[in-house]
Each structure stands twice: as C-alpha cells, then as structure tokens.
Design a protein around this motif. Structure first.
Motif, mmCIF file in Angstrom:
data_model
loop_
_atom_site.group_PDB
_atom_site.id
_atom_site.type_symbol
_atom_site.label_atom_id
_atom_site.label_comp_id
_atom_site.label_asym_id
_atom_site.label_seq_id
_atom_site.Cartn_x
_atom_site.Cartn_y
_atom_site.Cartn_z
ATOM 1 N N THR A 135 0.849 -1.189 0.000
ATOM 2 C CA THR A 135 0.000 0.000 0.000
ATOM 3 C C THR A 135 0.885 1.240 0.000
ATOM 4 O O THR A 135 1.977 1.260 0.569
ATOM 5 C CB THR A 135 -0.925 0.037 1.229
ATOM 6 N N LEU A 136 0.390 2.290 -0.638
ATOM 7 C CA LEU A 136 1.073 3.575 -0.725
ATOM 8 C C LEU A 136 0.283 4.584 0.102
ATOM 9 O O LEU A 136 -0.891 4.816 -0.168
ATOM 10 C CB LEU A 136 1.168 4.028 -2.183
ATOM 11 N N LEU A 137 0.921 5.155 1.096
ATOM 12 C CA LEU A 137 0.238 6.048 2.018
ATOM 13 C C LEU A 137 0.912 7.415 2.033
ATOM 14 O O LEU A 137 2.148 7.519 1.959
ATOM 15 C CB LEU A 137 0.249 5.453 3.427
ATOM 16 N N LEU A 138 0.107 8.465 2.137
ATOM 17 C CA LEU A 138 0.625 9.828 2.173
ATOM 18 C C LEU A 138 1.005 10.209 3.599
ATOM 19 O O LEU A 138 0.249 9.968 4.539
ATOM 20 C CB LEU A 138 -0.427 10.799 1.641
ATOM 21 N N GLU A 139 2.195 10.787 3.754
ATOM 22 C CA GLU A 139 2.640 11.298 5.034
ATOM 23 C C GLU A 139 2.944 12.779 4.909
ATOM 24 O O GLU A 139 2.914 13.341 3.814
ATOM 25 C CB GLU A 139 3.886 10.536 5.509
ATOM 26 N N PHE A 143 5.694 10.017 0.900
ATOM 27 C CA PHE A 143 4.866 8.818 0.871
ATOM 28 C C PHE A 143 5.614 7.674 1.534
ATOM 29 O O PHE A 143 6.837 7.700 1.658
ATOM 30 C CB PHE A 143 4.535 8.436 -0.574
ATOM 31 N N ARG A 144 4.852 6.666 1.932
ATOM 32 C CA ARG A 144 5.484 5.447 2.430
ATOM 33 C C ARG A 144 4.842 4.231 1.780
ATOM 34 O O ARG A 144 3.655 4.235 1.457
ATOM 35 C CB ARG A 144 5.427 5.358 3.946
ATOM 36 N N LEU A 145 5.662 3.204 1.592
ATOM 37 C CA LEU A 145 5.209 1.912 1.110
ATOM 38 C C LEU A 145 5.289 0.925 2.271
ATOM 39 O O LEU A 145 6.297 0.886 2.986
ATOM 40 C CB LEU A 145 6.108 1.399 -0.018
ATOM 41 N N GLU A 146 4.241 0.142 2.429
ATOM 42 C CA GLU A 146 4.298 -0.912 3.433
ATOM 43 C C GLU A 146 3.475 -2.100 2.958
ATOM 44 O O GLU A 146 2.630 -1.987 2.065
ATOM 45 C CB GLU A 146 3.824 -0.409 4.794
ATOM 46 N N ARG A 147 3.750 -3.231 3.572
ATOM 47 C CA ARG A 147 3.061 -4.472 3.199
ATOM 48 C C ARG A 147 2.913 -5.320 4.440
ATOM 49 O O ARG A 147 3.862 -5.470 5.221
ATOM 50 C CB ARG A 147 3.874 -5.224 2.128
ATOM 51 N N ARG A 153 9.678 -0.984 6.117
ATOM 52 C CA ARG A 153 8.804 0.043 5.531
ATOM 53 C C ARG A 153 9.695 0.963 4.705
ATOM 54 O O ARG A 153 10.840 1.240 5.069
ATOM 55 C CB ARG A 153 8.111 0.826 6.639
#
Length: 209
Positions: A135-139, A143-147, A153
């Motif tokens: 998933t790609l999340l806005l910070e 952005f950050r990628l995590e699974r 991360r």
C-alpha cells in the motif's frame, strides 16, 4: 551507466530514531532499542564513531574517522564496520540519495527484530513488480510503502522513486524502467534494489503475492 555530469548515488546509514546509545563503565556500548538492548563490548574506535554519528542522522560510511582528521579508507573500514552493522541491521535505517544536495531519495526502516537488509543484484531483463499487498500512504513529508508481513517500511522522499514505483503495477524489467524514465540507469537500478531488499517486489515471472 551514469553520464558525465550526472550526480551519482550515495548510500547512507543511520540508527532508528528510537535507538539510543549508552556508554558502559567498561568501555562497551549499549544500544537501547524497541526490541531490547544490544551490547557491543570493546568496540573498535571506528565502529564507535560510526554509531555515535548514526545516532545523529544519516552518514556515509566512507566519511567515518576513527580519530578526528584521520579517515580510515579502503577495505579496512568495511572489514571493521560491515560485520558489526550487519548484526545491528534491525536497528539501522538505510537511505539512498543522490549527490546533488537535494536530499535523500528513499529510506528503508526495519520493523522487526529479525529484519535483515541485503541489497540483491537484479538482472537487466529480470521481470519485477510490486507485491499485490503493498500500500502507498501519504505522510507529512512524502509517501510510504508498506506491506502486511514485511519486515521493512519504505519512505519515499522525492519524486524520482515515485516514478519508479508507478512503473511497477505490472511486471517490467529494470532495463524497461530505465528506458522509460528521465533518470540515470544506475539510479533506477538502485531504487529497484532498495525496494527489493525491503520486500516490496516480486521477482521473476511468477504469480507470487
């Protein structure tokens, strides 16, 4: 290859922000982190200096000095540092940047005690793509990628790694990514290698998750 005049990549090392270094009475070091303490007895001066600097922020290992004004160059530096830092991999943030003074490209943060970060060697024609669970999340600062289940991360600090990530919705080769993006080939390759080391990529033509 990198064309003349293009900035090269830099590989930086730092401790997680929640890791603190304490000096013990016998001269050893105690690294206090989220999964308990790590003791380093009789640490070599160059390792001691590296860890103190890594506590303050990302550093280039080749700039480490065991004595002020006396850099330790060549294989000796890495023979001392790399085995020790590999044992502390779960406490270390690995950062990829460009030597253009515009800040880092991406950082990889360990999330578990067993986390080990090892850069793979990707073949130019080896297909890669994002894991379907990424998933790609806005910070606030990118952005950050995590699974789910991943031991790392990835924090994306600049647009360039975002361009690479956007190419990975379907299987694509590093060679094709390099041709499609306005980046030096070495930059796209190393971004892909950091993503692979962080567990964000599926390698090969299989249908893995």
């Amino acid at each position: 290859m990198r064309s003349e005049g293009e900035p090269g990549t830099v590989h930086l090392w730092s401790l997680r922000e929640d890791v603190a270094i304490e000096r013990e009475d016998d001269g050893g070091l105690l690294l206090v982190g989220p999964w308990g303490d790590e003791r380093i007895g009789d640490a070599h001066p160059v390792l001691r200096e590296a860890l103190y600097r890594m506590e303050l922020g990302p550093v280039l290992l080749s700039n480490i000095e065991s004595t002020p004004g006396v850099p330790m160059l060549g294989a000796g530096l890495y023979l001392i540092l790399l085995p020790a830092l590999r044992r502390l991999s779960h406490l270390i943030v690995r950062t990829l940047g460009l030597a253009d003074l515009r800040g880092p490209l991406l950082s990889v943060l360990p999330l578990t005690r067993p986390a080990v970060f090892v850069l793979p060697r990707l073949g130019e024609t080896e297909p890669v793509r994002l894991h379907r669970g990424v998933t790609l999340l806005l910070e606030a600062k990118g952005f950050r990628l995590e699974r789910g289940g991943a031991q790392h991360r990835v924090l994306l600090h600049r647009p360039e790694p975002m361009w690479v990530v956007a190419m990975l919705a379907a299987a694509v080769t590093p060679e094709a990514v390099a041709r499609a993006l306005p980046l030096p080939r070495t930059v796209t390759r190393e971004i892909l290698e950091y993503l692979a080391a962080a567990g964000m990529l599926v390698r090969g033509s299989g249908s893995g998750n």
